[in-house]
Scaffold this motif. Structure first.
Motif, PDB file in Angstrom:
ATOM      1  N   MET A  83      20.184   3.342 -25.688  1.00 34.31           N
ATOM      2  CA  MET A  83      19.013   4.276 -25.515  1.00 34.31           C
ATOM      3  C   MET A  83      19.460   5.769 -25.461  1.00 34.31           C
ATOM      4  SD  MET A  83      16.313   2.247 -25.062  1.00 34.31           S
ATOM      5  CE  MET A  83      15.249   3.559 -24.391  1.00 34.31           C
ATOM      6  N   GLY A  84      18.846   6.683 -25.539  1.00 32.86           N
ATOM      7  CA  GLY A  84      19.203   8.073 -25.545  1.00 32.86           C
ATOM      8  C   GLY A  84      18.000   8.857 -25.050  1.00 32.86           C
ATOM      9  N   TRP A  85      18.421   9.988 -24.262  1.00 30.88           N
ATOM     10  CA  TRP A  85      17.444  11.120 -23.860  1.00 30.88           C
ATOM     11  C   TRP A  85      17.609  12.537 -24.930  1.00 30.88           C
ATOM     12  CZ3 TRP A  85      13.491  10.697 -20.751  1.00 30.88           C
ATOM     13  CH2 TRP A  85      13.555   9.529 -19.680  1.00 30.88           C
ATOM     14  N   PHE A  86      16.646  12.940 -25.125  1.00 28.91           N
ATOM     15  CA  PHE A  86      16.728  14.385 -25.981  1.00 28.91           C
ATOM     16  C   PHE A  86      15.807  15.057 -25.319  1.00 28.91           C
ATOM     17  CE2 PHE A  86      18.446  11.365 -28.650  1.00 28.91           C
ATOM     18  CZ  PHE A  86      19.192  12.012 -29.656  1.00 28.91           C
ATOM     19  N   ARG A  87      16.055  16.409 -25.521  1.00 31.62           N
ATOM     20  CA  ARG A  87      14.963  17.611 -24.961  1.00 31.62           C
ATOM     21  C   ARG A  87      14.657  18.643 -25.873  1.00 31.62           C
ATOM     22  NH1 ARG A  87      18.821  20.491 -20.562  1.00 31.62           N
ATOM     23  NH2 ARG A  87      20.103  21.812 -21.740  1.00 31.62           N
ATOM     24  N   GLN A  88      13.544  19.208 -25.939  1.00 34.19           N
ATOM     25  CA  GLN A  88      12.990  20.283 -26.685  1.00 34.19           C
ATOM     26  C   GLN A  88      12.486  21.350 -25.963  1.00 34.19           C
ATOM     27  OE1 GLN A  88      10.875  19.219 -30.115  1.00 34.19           O
ATOM     28  NE2 GLN A  88      11.609  20.797 -31.354  1.00 34.19           N
ATOM     29  N   ALA A  89      13.020  22.581 -26.112  1.00 34.14           N
ATOM     30  CA  ALA A  89      12.500  23.696 -25.469  1.00 34.14           C
ATOM     31  C   ALA A  89      11.696  24.535 -26.578  1.00 34.14           C
ATOM     32  CB  ALA A  89      13.467  24.306 -24.865  1.00 34.14           C
ATOM     33  N   PRO A  90      10.745  25.337 -26.197  1.00 31.49           N
ATOM     34  CA  PRO A  90      10.056  26.223 -27.026  1.00 31.49           C
ATOM     35  C   PRO A  90      10.697  27.013 -28.076  1.00 31.49           C
ATOM     36  CG  PRO A  90       9.048  26.237 -25.082  1.00 31.49           C
ATOM     37  CD  PRO A  90      10.224  25.581 -24.879  1.00 31.49           C
ATOM     38  N   GLY A  91      10.520  26.914 -29.157  1.00 33.67           N
ATOM     39  CA  GLY A  91      11.653  27.878 -30.056  1.00 33.67           C
ATOM     40  C   GLY A  91      12.930  27.188 -30.243  1.00 33.67           C
ATOM     41  N   LYS A  92      13.301  25.976 -29.916  1.00 31.33           N
ATOM     42  CA  LYS A  92      14.431  25.347 -30.080  1.00 31.33           C
ATOM     43  C   LYS A  92      14.209  24.030 -30.922  1.00 31.33           C
ATOM     44  CE  LYS A  92      17.211  27.689 -26.419  1.00 31.33           C
ATOM     45  NZ  LYS A  92      17.733  27.331 -25.131  1.00 31.33           N
ATOM     46  N   GLU A  93      15.435  23.553 -31.334  1.00 27.00           N
ATOM     47  CA  GLU A  93      15.261  22.251 -31.994  1.00 27.00           C
ATOM     48  C   GLU A  93      15.722  21.206 -30.917  1.00 27.00           C
ATOM     49  OE1 GLU A  93      17.378  23.458 -36.442  1.00 27.00           O
ATOM     50  OE2 GLU A  93      18.561  22.165 -35.031  1.00 27.00           O
ATOM     51  N   ARG A  94      15.326  20.036 -31.214  1.00 31.15           N
ATOM     52  CA  ARG A  94      15.399  18.979 -30.200  1.00 31.15           C
ATOM     53  C   ARG A  94      17.029  18.547 -29.977  1.00 31.15           C
ATOM     54  NH1 ARG A  94      11.323  14.029 -30.295  1.00 31.15           N
ATOM     55  NH2 ARG A  94      10.079  15.962 -30.461  1.00 31.15           N
ATOM     56  N   GLU A  95      17.459  18.556 -28.945  1.00 33.10           N
ATOM     57  CA  GLU A  95      18.769  18.384 -28.759  1.00 33.10           C
ATOM     58  C   GLU A  95      19.209  17.204 -27.768  1.00 33.10           C
ATOM     59  OE1 GLU A  95      20.187  22.096 -26.748  1.00 33.10           O
ATOM     60  OE2 GLU A  95      19.325  21.617 -24.847  1.00 33.10           O
ATOM     61  N   PHE A  96      20.373  16.611 -28.000  1.00 32.21           N
ATOM     62  CA  PHE A  96      20.914  15.404 -27.332  1.00 32.21           C
ATOM     63  C   PHE A  96      21.147  15.772 -25.874  1.00 32.21           C
ATOM     64  CE2 PHE A  96      24.716  13.314 -25.841  1.00 32.21           C
ATOM     65  CZ  PHE A  96      24.268  12.016 -26.262  1.00 32.21           C
ATOM     66  N   VAL A  97      20.659  14.941 -25.056  1.00 34.59           N
ATOM     67  CA  VAL A  97      21.148  15.209 -23.621  1.00 34.59           C
ATOM     68  C   VAL A  97      21.929  13.989 -23.179  1.00 34.59           C
ATOM     69  CG1 VAL A  97      20.145  15.076 -21.031  1.00 34.59           C
ATOM     70  CG2 VAL A  97      18.920  16.249 -23.100  1.00 34.59           C
ATOM     71  N   ALA A  98      21.762  12.864 -23.577  1.00 32.97           N
ATOM     72  CA  ALA A  98      22.514  11.793 -22.803  1.00 32.97           C
ATOM     73  C   ALA A  98      22.284  10.350 -23.765  1.00 32.97           C
ATOM     74  CB  ALA A  98      22.196  11.406 -21.616  1.00 32.97           C
ATOM     75  N   ALA A  99      23.270   9.425 -23.800  1.00 35.54           N
ATOM     76  CA  ALA A  99      23.158   8.292 -24.387  1.00 35.54           C
ATOM     77  C   ALA A  99      23.695   7.105 -23.619  1.00 35.54           C
ATOM     78  CB  ALA A  99      23.586   8.225 -25.921  1.00 35.54           C
ATOM     79  N   ILE A 100      23.533   5.777 -23.618  1.00 34.76           N
ATOM     80  CA  ILE A 100      23.999   4.549 -23.074  1.00 34.76           C
ATOM     81  C   ILE A 100      23.809   3.621 -24.095  1.00 34.76           C
ATOM     82  CG2 ILE A 100      21.987   4.276 -21.906  1.00 34.76           C
ATOM     83  CD1 ILE A 100      23.587   3.477 -19.315  1.00 34.76           C
TER      84      ILE A 100
ATOM     85  N   ARG B 206      19.687  12.890 -33.684  1.00 34.29           N
ATOM     86  CA  ARG B 206      18.443  12.396 -33.417  1.00 34.29           C
ATOM     87  C   ARG B 206      17.872  11.404 -34.422  1.00 34.29           C
ATOM     88  NH1 ARG B 206      13.439  15.299 -34.893  1.00 34.29           N
ATOM     89  NH2 ARG B 206      11.757  14.814 -33.404  1.00 34.29           N
ATOM     90  N   SER B 207      18.452  11.476 -35.498  1.00 38.57           N
ATOM     91  CA  SER B 207      17.952  10.817 -36.717  1.00 38.57           C
ATOM     92  C   SER B 207      18.293   9.324 -36.448  1.00 38.57           C
ATOM     93  CB  SER B 207      18.309  11.142 -38.234  1.00 38.57           C
ATOM     94  OG  SER B 207      19.701  11.149 -38.149  1.00 38.57           O
ATOM     95  N   TRP B 208      19.284   9.021 -35.838  1.00 38.07           N
ATOM     96  CA  TRP B 208      19.858   7.527 -35.459  1.00 38.07           C
ATOM     97  C   TRP B 208      18.463   6.600 -34.816  1.00 38.07           C
ATOM     98  CZ3 TRP B 208      23.831   6.162 -38.018  1.00 38.07           C
ATOM     99  CH2 TRP B 208      24.605   5.057 -37.651  1.00 38.07           C
ATOM    100  N   TYR B 209      17.733   7.422 -34.314  1.00 45.38           N
ATOM    101  CA  TYR B 209      16.883   6.579 -33.392  1.00 45.38           C
ATOM    102  C   TYR B 209      15.411   6.375 -34.277  1.00 45.38           C
ATOM    103  CZ  TYR B 209      19.576   7.782 -29.443  1.00 45.38           C
ATOM    104  OH  TYR B 209      20.827   7.846 -28.847  1.00 45.38           O
ATOM    105  N   ASP B 210      14.831   5.229 -33.944  1.00 44.53           N
ATOM    106  CA  ASP B 210      13.623   4.983 -34.793  1.00 44.53           C
ATOM    107  C   ASP B 210      12.315   4.962 -33.970  1.00 44.53           C
ATOM    108  OD1 ASP B 210      15.341   2.289 -36.362  1.00 44.53           O
ATOM    109  OD2 ASP B 210      14.726   4.245 -37.378  1.00 44.53           O
ATOM    110  N   ASN B 211      12.594   4.856 -32.424  1.00 45.39           N
ATOM    111  CA  ASN B 211      11.528   4.600 -31.489  1.00 45.39           C
ATOM    112  C   ASN B 211      11.592   5.787 -30.557  1.00 45.39           C
ATOM    113  OD1 ASN B 211      10.376   2.103 -32.511  1.00 45.39           O
ATOM    114  ND2 ASN B 211      12.554   1.468 -32.249  1.00 45.39           N
ATOM    115  N   TRP B 212      10.678   6.604 -30.336  1.00 44.82           N
ATOM    116  CA  TRP B 212      10.322   7.614 -29.406  1.00 44.82           C
ATOM    117  C   TRP B 212       9.353   7.543 -28.428  1.00 44.82           C
ATOM    118  CZ3 TRP B 212      14.393  11.685 -29.318  1.00 44.82           C
ATOM    119  CH2 TRP B 212      15.106  11.498 -30.414  1.00 44.82           C
TER     120      TRP B 212
END
Length: 127
Positions: free
Chosen positions: A34-51, A111-117
């Motif tokens: 599992m992973g967490w990502f975040r996306q702020a306005p005007g920015k690309e989705r970025e990695f936050v954490a994985a387990i 990000r592309s490693w994940y199939d489910n969001w």
């Protein structure tokens, strides 16, 4: 069929804490990293954490390391993101993601490693 539902987002003051939850269904949760990502306005989705699927091993980028903690409860099919010392720079929509395409902890940063969001949960930290 696979569903990931985030909850726990909201508005907090800078320096505050928040815990996000992601409830999974339609999958064998213990088989998914599992992973967490975040996306702020005007920015690309970025990695936050994985387990890893079994928990234990975790990974974080420098911009959240120490402040954020990812954990999971496989008995509850839920992954968590504890966020402390929040700043306005943490304001974003936070997404959880799941994958069985696991080969290394480092790969889970992509990000592309994940199939489910999940659908995302807004986190806002005001100064």
């Amino acid at each position: 069929q696979v569903q990931l539902v985030e909850s726990g987002g909201g508005l907090v003051q800078a320096g505050g804490s928040l815990r996000l939850s992601c409830a999974a269904s339609g999958l064998t949760f213990r088989s998914y990293a599992m992973g967490w990502f975040r996306q702020a306005p005007g920015k690309e989705r970025e990695f936050v954490a994985a387990i890893r699927c079994t928990g234990g091993d975790t990974d974080y980028p420098d911009y959240v390391k120490v402040r954020f903690t990812i954990s999971r409860d496989n008995a509850k099919n839920t992954v968590y993101l504890q966020m402390n010392s929040l700043t306005p720079e943490d304001t974003a929509v936070y997404y959880c993601a799941a994958t069985t395409k696991y080969s290394s902890l480092l790969a889970l940063r992509i990000r592309s490693w994940y199939d489910n969001w999940g659908q995302g949960s807004q986190v806002t930290a005001n100064s």
